[in-house]
Design an enzyme around this catalytic site. Structure first.
Site, short mmCIF file in Angstrom:
data_model
loop_
_atom_site.label_atom_id
_atom_site.label_comp_id
_atom_site.label_asym_id
_atom_site.label_seq_id
_atom_site.Cartn_x
_atom_site.Cartn_y
_atom_site.Cartn_z
N SER A 66 39.38 112.30 70.82
CA SER A 66 38.23 112.68 70.00
C SER A 66 38.02 114.19 70.03
CB SER A 66 37.00 111.90 70.47
OG SER A 66 35.98 111.90 69.50
N ASP A 196 38.18 106.05 66.43
CA ASP A 196 38.09 106.98 67.56
C ASP A 196 38.88 106.47 68.77
OD1 ASP A 196 36.89 108.40 69.93
OD2 ASP A 196 35.60 109.24 68.36
#
Length: 335
Positions: A66, A196
């Site tokens: 991320s 993610d």
């Protein structure tokens, strides 16, 4: 430093130290955490200053999830930390302040395309791992640059599966449902929907160690630095957020999910690989004024997070020097 790294500045870099190979294999792992990546940048600024060279020259492998994927990929492409900080100041507030998933996704895509342009995983200057999660079959998909990192199917390996760095990083940052899912197309024509990487490994250290061991590197030669984003009190909801309780609870749930994942992965690391020398940097800040979350977009608060990252480095400075300096003391002093 490249001119485009500082938005046109042609200032000569002062990061000119060179280090001889010493038989150690150094890994840098960077957690996810949205805007709290400013804390990570504070830690890395000090590590880079201590070393006196760009981080890609001292770390053999850089993994990120991320927000950590953004930082890790830019390090692997040769960026210095201050240049990454400038990019964060320019882009993070606009991404995090967007009102809905569609607008957040558009802002994230603008960041990725503007920063990475057409760069691919063949362009990196050191080992890289970008962690994402497959939406359909709920498994990790990790973008890598070197066939030596592959754990199978080496004969058909392509750096990053043929996906651009921009698309891979955007996928790693797509914290669904606050961002839309990211579709990528691999070089063999597969369309894969990703979210993610924090949903499978917000702390990517175990995956990085697995790659190193897969390359037959002895545990005694490994030196791992794992950098988190810090832990903070939850911010008090503003008036608007009190009326948007579902959104607020969703943010809190996402943040709690990522934090549990992070702690679980680190606990597993200490159990499975207690013999691998590792420094974990991610301090807890309990003061009420430090309250924040991964959607923070106030640059004043984000600058404070960066300062706390610098402070976290200071408390581990001598240990980090032993990991990274290899006995060199030139151009290095306590600050």
């Amino acid at each position: 430093m490249k001119a485009d790294q500082t938005f046109g500045s042609k200032t000569q870099s002062r990061l000119t130290n060179e280090y001889a190979k010493d038989g150690l294999y150094r890994i840098l792992c960077l957690d996810g955490g949205g805007a709290k990546g400013f804390y990570t940048l504070g830690v890395l600024k000090e590590i880079e200053g201590m070393l006196g060279c760009p981080l890609y020259k001292r770390f053999d492998l850089v993994f990120g999830t991320s927000t950590g994927a953004i930082i890790a990929s830019l390090i692997a492409l040769g960026y210095e930390v201050e240049a990454i900080h400038q990019l964060y100041k320019k882009h993070v507030p606009s991404v995090m302040s967007a009102n809905n998933a569609r607008d957040k996704t558009k802002a994230l895509a603008k960041l990725a395309n503007e920063v990475y342009e057409t760069k691919t995983f063949a362009d990196v200057k050191t080992g890289i791992g970008i962690v994402t999660t497959k939406w359909v079959n709920e498994r990790p998909m990790i973008f890598k640059g070197d066939v030596a990192q592959a754990h199978g199917r080496k004969g058909t390996f392509t750096p990053g599966f043929g996906v651009s760095i921009a698309d891979a990083v955007q996928a790693s940052c797509s914290a669904f449902p606050f961002f839309e899912r990211k579709m990528v197309t691999t070089d063999d024509g597969k369309d894969i929907e990703l979210i993610d990487g924090g949903y499978c490994a917000n702390n990517p250290t175990l995956y990085a160690i697995a790659d190193a061991l897969g390359m037959q590197i002895d545990c005694s030669a490994l030196r791992v630095i794992s950098v988190g984003v810090g832990a903070y009190p939850e911010p008090s909801p503003g008036l608007i957020m009190r009326f948007a309780k579902r959104y607020l609870m969703s943010v809190q749930l996402l943040q709690k999910t990522l934090e549990i994942n992070t702690q679980s992965m680190d606990q597993l690391r200490t159990i499975l690989f207690s013999d691998i020398k590792t420094i974990r940097i991610s301090d807890t800040f309990e003061q009420p004024e430090m309250a924040t979350d991964l959607m923070e977009h106030d640059l004043t608060k984000l600058n404070i997070l960066r300062q706390r990252g610098c402070d976290s480095f200071e408390s581990r400075e001598s240990e980090l020097a032993a990991f990274l300096m290899n006995g060199r003391g030139d151009n290095y002093g306590h600050r």
